[in-house]
Structures are given as C-alpha cells and as structure tokens.
Design an enzyme around this catalytic site. Structure first.
Site, PDB file in Angstrom:
ATOM      1  N   TYR A  26      -3.032  -2.049  10.422  1.00 49.63           N
ATOM      2  CA  TYR A  26      -2.788  -2.806   8.848  1.00 49.63           C
ATOM      3  C   TYR A  26      -1.708  -2.274   8.159  1.00 49.63           C
ATOM      4  O   TYR A  26      -1.179  -3.091   7.543  1.00 49.63           O
ATOM      5  CB  TYR A  26      -4.384  -2.288   8.155  1.00 49.63           C
ATOM      6  CG  TYR A  26      -4.229  -2.291   6.651  1.00 49.63           C
ATOM      7  CD1 TYR A  26      -4.343  -3.694   6.195  1.00 49.63           C
ATOM      8  CD2 TYR A  26      -4.279  -1.155   6.010  1.00 49.63           C
ATOM      9  CE1 TYR A  26      -4.201  -3.493   4.681  1.00 49.63           C
ATOM     10  CE2 TYR A  26      -4.058  -1.386   4.741  1.00 49.63           C
ATOM     11  CZ  TYR A  26      -4.062  -2.450   4.161  1.00 49.63           C
ATOM     12  OH  TYR A  26      -3.830  -2.176   2.855  1.00 49.63           O
ATOM     13  N   THR A  76       0.765  -1.218   0.011  1.00 48.01           N
ATOM     14  CA  THR A  76       0.068   0.116   0.029  1.00 48.01           C
ATOM     15  C   THR A  76       0.964   1.214   0.090  1.00 48.01           C
ATOM     16  O   THR A  76       1.857   1.132   0.581  1.00 48.01           O
ATOM     17  CB  THR A  76      -0.785   0.154   1.265  1.00 48.01           C
ATOM     18  OG1 THR A  76      -1.653   1.330   1.138  1.00 48.01           O
ATOM     19  CG2 THR A  76      -0.117  -0.441   2.569  1.00 48.01           C
ATOM     20  N   THR A 115     -18.563  12.876   4.306  1.00 50.19           N
ATOM     21  CA  THR A 115     -17.778  12.707   5.421  1.00 50.19           C
ATOM     22  C   THR A 115     -16.334  12.747   5.214  1.00 50.19           C
ATOM     23  O   THR A 115     -15.592  11.760   5.444  1.00 50.19           O
ATOM     24  CB  THR A 115     -18.069  11.510   6.493  1.00 50.19           C
ATOM     25  OG1 THR A 115     -17.802  10.228   5.719  1.00 50.19           O
ATOM     26  CG2 THR A 115     -19.388  11.460   6.840  1.00 50.19           C
ATOM     27  N   LYS A 124       1.685  -4.227   6.212  1.00 51.41           N
ATOM     28  CA  LYS A 124       2.028  -4.355   4.762  1.00 51.41           C
ATOM     29  C   LYS A 124       3.658  -3.934   4.776  1.00 51.41           C
ATOM     30  O   LYS A 124       4.325  -4.251   3.975  1.00 51.41           O
ATOM     31  CB  LYS A 124       1.313  -3.404   3.996  1.00 51.41           C
ATOM     32  CG  LYS A 124      -0.227  -3.681   3.799  1.00 51.41           C
ATOM     33  CD  LYS A 124      -0.147  -4.875   2.818  1.00 51.41           C
ATOM     34  CE  LYS A 124      -1.802  -4.924   2.368  1.00 51.41           C
ATOM     35  NZ  LYS A 124      -2.064  -6.271   1.441  1.00 51.41           N
TER      36      LYS A 124
HETATM   37  N1  USQ Z   1     -11.330   9.456   4.941  1.00 52.64           N
HETATM   38  C1  USQ Z   1     -12.248  10.296   5.124  1.00 52.64           C
HETATM   39  N2  USQ Z   1     -13.693  10.191   5.038  1.00 52.64           N
HETATM   40  C2  USQ Z   1     -14.182   8.897   5.040  1.00 52.64           C
HETATM   41  C3  USQ Z   1     -13.230   7.788   4.872  1.00 52.64           C
HETATM   42  C4  USQ Z   1     -11.955   8.050   4.992  1.00 52.64           C
HETATM   43  O1  USQ Z   1     -12.003  11.678   5.270  1.00 52.64           O
HETATM   44  O2  USQ Z   1     -15.207   8.799   5.229  1.00 52.64           O
HETATM   45  C5  USQ Z   1     -10.044   9.548   4.858  1.00 52.64           C
HETATM   46  C6  USQ Z   1      -8.983   8.865   5.960  1.00 52.64           C
HETATM   47  O3  USQ Z   1      -8.955   9.507   7.107  1.00 52.64           O
HETATM   48  C7  USQ Z   1      -7.721   8.840   5.186  1.00 52.64           C
HETATM   49  C8  USQ Z   1      -8.227   8.770   3.683  1.00 52.64           C
HETATM   50  O4  USQ Z   1      -9.461   9.319   3.675  1.00 52.64           O
HETATM   51  O5  USQ Z   1      -6.966  10.018   5.372  1.00 52.64           O
HETATM   52  C9  USQ Z   1      -8.074   7.506   3.084  1.00 52.64           C
HETATM   53  O6  USQ Z   1      -8.949   6.504   3.888  1.00 52.64           O
HETATM   54  P1  USQ Z   1      -9.492   5.275   3.256  1.00 52.64           P
HETATM   55  O7  USQ Z   1     -10.464   4.564   4.390  1.00 52.64           O
HETATM   56  O8  USQ Z   1     -10.219   5.849   2.130  1.00 52.64           O
HETATM   57  O9  USQ Z   1      -8.169   4.482   3.021  1.00 52.64           O
HETATM   58  P2  USQ Z   1      -7.191   3.565   3.931  1.00 52.64           P
HETATM   59  O10 USQ Z   1      -7.463   3.481   5.496  1.00 52.64           O
HETATM   60  O11 USQ Z   1      -5.828   4.422   4.005  1.00 52.64           O
HETATM   61  O12 USQ Z   1      -7.172   2.180   3.344  1.00 52.64           O
HETATM   62  C10 USQ Z   1      -7.363   1.883   1.839  1.00 52.64           C
HETATM   63  C11 USQ Z   1      -7.832   0.454   2.017  1.00 52.64           C
HETATM   64  C12 USQ Z   1      -6.462  -0.113   2.103  1.00 52.64           C
HETATM   65  C13 USQ Z   1      -5.429   0.182   1.009  1.00 52.64           C
HETATM   66  C14 USQ Z   1      -5.306   1.693   1.123  1.00 52.64           C
HETATM   67  C15 USQ Z   1      -4.155   2.375   0.213  1.00 52.64           C
HETATM   68  O13 USQ Z   1      -8.779  -0.100   2.641  1.00 52.64           O
HETATM   69  O14 USQ Z   1      -6.420  -1.599   2.053  1.00 52.64           O
HETATM   70  O15 USQ Z   1      -3.925  -0.191   1.123  1.00 52.64           O
HETATM   71  O16 USQ Z   1      -6.285   2.504   0.956  1.00 52.64           O
HETATM   72  S1  USQ Z   1      -3.566   4.186   0.852  1.00 52.64           S
HETATM   73  O17 USQ Z   1      -4.567   4.836   1.369  1.00 52.64           O
HETATM   74  O18 USQ Z   1      -2.799   4.563  -0.267  1.00 52.64           O
HETATM   75  O19 USQ Z   1      -2.753   3.407   2.029  1.00 52.64           O
END
Ligand code: USQ
Length: 390
Positions: free
Chosen positions: A181, A144, A252, A185
């Site tokens: 998580y 990731t 959100t 990775k």
């Molecule tokens: N976020 C919001 N609002 C929401 C959901 C999330 O502002 O309703 C924000 C989170 O705080 C974060 C960002 O959006 O700053 C990304 O969150 P996410 O839930 O879209 O993604 P993340 O938790 O980082 O994980 C997801 C996948 C994971 C993958 C990763 C790629 O679940 O499997 O590895 O994205 S990355 O984000 O580049 O690490």
C-alpha cells in the site's frame, strides 16, 4: 470553487465534503463504495453506523438546501474518470479514492496486485483526464508519511539539498515504504511529479500521517457521522486503541511499540486539506506537504489512552504488547519537518488528549458493535506470511 472529491464516502471524504460545502464551495463527489465492500470481506464493519450515500446527500439537502452531486464509479475506469471531470469541470480535485490499508495490501498477491493497480491506474486516469479537460485544475492527492519510511536522518517536505562527489542538487527525498500500500503511494508520487513536469498540472502531494478521531466541526453541525474502522486490517493505531479500551479488550502496541509516526485529528486533516485547496500552488508547480500535528510512538499512545480511560472508569484498560505482524523498525529515530501548512495558517484545533477523550466517549455508545467485532481485532495479517498463488 468547484471541488470534486474522489472517495467522498470515506472516513475523510464525507466530513471534508460537508466542510467544503459549508464554506460556500460547489461540491461533487465520486465513490465506488470499495471500502464498505472490502471491510465486509474481512468480516468487519464500521464501528459507527453510517447512512447510505443517498440518505446522506438527502439529509444535507434538507438541512442546507444545497445539493452535493454524486457519481457512483471507480476511478480506475478511464471512461468514468473522464466523464466525471467533464461533467463537474472542477477547479480543484481532492483525490482520496485509493485502497488505504497497509495490512489489506499484505494479505496476499491478489490484494497486493489490486492495491498497486487500482491506486496507480486511478491516479494516472485522473492526470490524463485533467490534462485533456481541465489542465489548470489543482490536484490535491493524498499520499502518506509512510512513503518516507523511518530513515535515520531528518525528513524534509518532499525534496532536499544533497551534495554528492562534490556536486550539489535539489532532489526528491528517498522513499522507503513499508507495505505494498505505502509503495503504491510512492509510485503515485513519482507519476505525479512526471505529469507535472510534462504537462504542468498543479499538484499538492500530501504526505499525511495517521488520522484519528470520531468528530469534526462539520459532522457536529450536520449531526452526521463518518465511518470508523477498528479491525486489524482497516483500523489504524489510535482509533483501535480507544475502541479496545472501551470494549475491555487489550490495547495492542505491536512488538516493542517504539514505532513512531506523525498523527493528526480528523478535524485537523480536514482543516489542512481545506488550506491546501484554498491556497493552490503556482501555475505549473508540484509541491509536497507533510501533514500531521505531532509525532508519537505507539507505546506512548497506548499509555495515553489507558491514562485517560482509567480516569473515568473503574475497570482499568490493559496494554498488551503483541508480536508484531509487520516487518518494521520498533525503535528508531524520527524527525519529519512540517512547516508549509503552518506557514499557510494551519493551527491544530484538537489536542491529542481531547481527541482521545472524545473518541472514548463517542465509542461508549457503540460498545455493542465493537464487541460484535472482537474476533477481527487481534492482528493476524503477517507481512512474512503474505499468500502467493493459493
Ligand atoms: N500498530 C500497532 N498496533 C495496532 C495497529 C498498528 O502498534 O493495533 C502500529 C503499526 O505496526 C505501525 C503503526 O502502528 O507501526 C501505524 O499503523 P497503522 O495501522 O495505524 O497505520 P498504517 O498502516 O501506517 O496506515 C495508516 C492508514 C494509511 C495512511 C497511514 C499514514 O491506514 O492509509 O497512509 O496510516 S502513515 O502511517 O504515516 O504512513
């Protein structure tokens, strides 16, 4: 090519299997239906209905005459992992079979420990099985972009030149993840680098950004669907924003919304993984690909969803900056490199705007299901409140 997809039942796994099959590959898959089970545990479900693996495979057989061979099992079981590699003799393994939710890993000790154990053990089982039975097999491992965190300098693809106290070296770029998580990775990447060093297993370690979308060309061709999660634990930012707009719920962005991440469509994710599979590394090479199309702040994405939604609806979408349940920077520098896949021919197929419009259109048909999940959409898994021995 003989390809084994670990995690074939997942959001990416299923459309990837269809795509690789359509390109003439022999496709096998393994899955223990972990995501289906854990999503139910948080009282949620895929917003788009998906068939059982049996029915999915049967339908493909009817449509194409081709058989996807399937093994039900957990990659963290070493005997099963060995048996799967021996039975399928893969030339390429695409390992997607990990617990993939940052919030899930932060619920408490049980979930943190399960995430770390299952993810790391699954990968080490695979590495040993390949060493013993298929040492030249190309391992594509889904990591990731979150492994790097959000440093105040540019992010290279895995390695960088560094000068310290007058000496120079080419070293792994520091990792600085933001959840158990994401750390799982990082640990996998370290283990893969080591396995490559001692046994020469060819590895592509993919640092993938956040994936969005409901469609891929292969899903359309096969009239099939993949899962689509929207709850606060299993749903990811842009997918959630589209579902929220469709259901008339607030979009959100967490906190200030300046969190910037690399994003790519599901179709592009599959294109990139296919490019990696069809262009393997040199014998004995460990390479890192950063995999995303472009990067955006979550606030910009929320505004883009609202803009596109409002063009075709009389009830405007509402954006609500909610308190951030995570511990993360809400305004920061972000400039990751993304060259290697482009050099191999990757060209984004879907624009962000088309992806958002398609998602809104597709999700309209599932509005009832989305509304039935409305109690699990607002964030409540707080990084600070992660439960210990309770
Ligand atoms: N976020 C919001 N609002 C929401 C959901 C999330 O502002 O309703 C924000 C989170 O705080 C974060 C960002 O959006 O700053 C990304 O969150 P996410 O839930 O879209 O993604 P993340 O938790 O980082 O994980 C997801 C996948 C994971 C993958 C990763 C790629 O679940 O499997 O590895 O994205 S990355 O984000 O580049 O690490």
């Amino acid at each position: 090519m003989r390809v084994l997809i670990l995690g074939i039942d997942g959001y990416i796994g299923w459309p990837l299997a269809l795509h690789l099959l359509d390109r003439g590959n022999e496709v096998s898959g393994m899955d223990n239906f972990y995501t289906r089970k854990r999503v139910k545990e948080v009282h949620s479900n895929s917003a788009i209905r998906i068939g059982s693996m049996k029915n999915r495979i049967r339908k493909v057989k009817e449509q194409t005459g081709k058989e996807i061979s399937f093994i039900r099992g957990d990659v963290s079981d070493p005997d099963l992992m060995y048996a799967a590699v021996k039975a399928t003799r893969p030339e390429c393994v695409i390992h997607l079979a990990e617990q993939r939710s940052a919030p899930y890993s932060m619920i408490g000790l049980k979930q943190a420990s399960e995430t770390l154990q299952k993810n790391m053990i699954g990968t080490i089982n695979l590495v040993y099985a390949l060493k013993d039975h298929s040492p030249n097999c190309h391992l594509i491992k889904l990591g990731t972009m979150g492994e790097y965190g959000t440093p105040n300098i540019d992010i290279p693809e895995g390695f960088f030149d560094v000068e310290y106290m007058g000496r120079r070296d080419y070293l792994p770029f520091p990792r600085n993840a933001g959840s158990w998580y994401h750390w799982s990775k990082v640990h996998d990447s370290n283990n893969l680098m080591f396995a490559n060093k001692v046994w020469g297993i060819p590895v592509t370690d993919v640092m993938q950004g956040v994936v969005y979308g409901t469609r891929t060309d292969a899903l359309t061709r096969h009239r099939s669907s993949t899962r689509f999660d929207i709850d606060e634990v299993w749903g990811t930012a842009l997918n959630r924003f589209c579902a929220q707009a469709v259901a008339g719920l607030p979009i959100t962005p967490y906190g200030k919304g300046g969190q910037t991440r690399g994003f790519l469509s599901l179709d592009d994710s599959i294109q990139c993984l296919t490019i990696a599979a069809e262009n393997p590394p040199d014998a004995g090479e460990y390479r890192v690909f950063n995999q995303f199309d472009d990067y955006y702040s979550v606030m910009d994405l929320a505004m883009e969803v609202k803009r596109i939604f409002d063009q075709k609806h009389t009830n405007p979408a509402v954006i609500q900056n909610v308190p951030n349940p995570r511990i993360e920077k809400e305004a920061h520098y972000y400039n990751p490199e993304m060259k290697k896949l482009r050099e191999l021919g990757y060209r984004p197929r879907r624009s962000l705007q088309d992806g958002i419009s398609e998602m809104i259109k597709d999700l309209e048909r599932h509005k009832k299901t989305i509304l039935s999940l409305k109690d699990v959409i607002m964030p409540r898994t707080e990084w600070k409140e992660s439960r210990g021995l309770s």
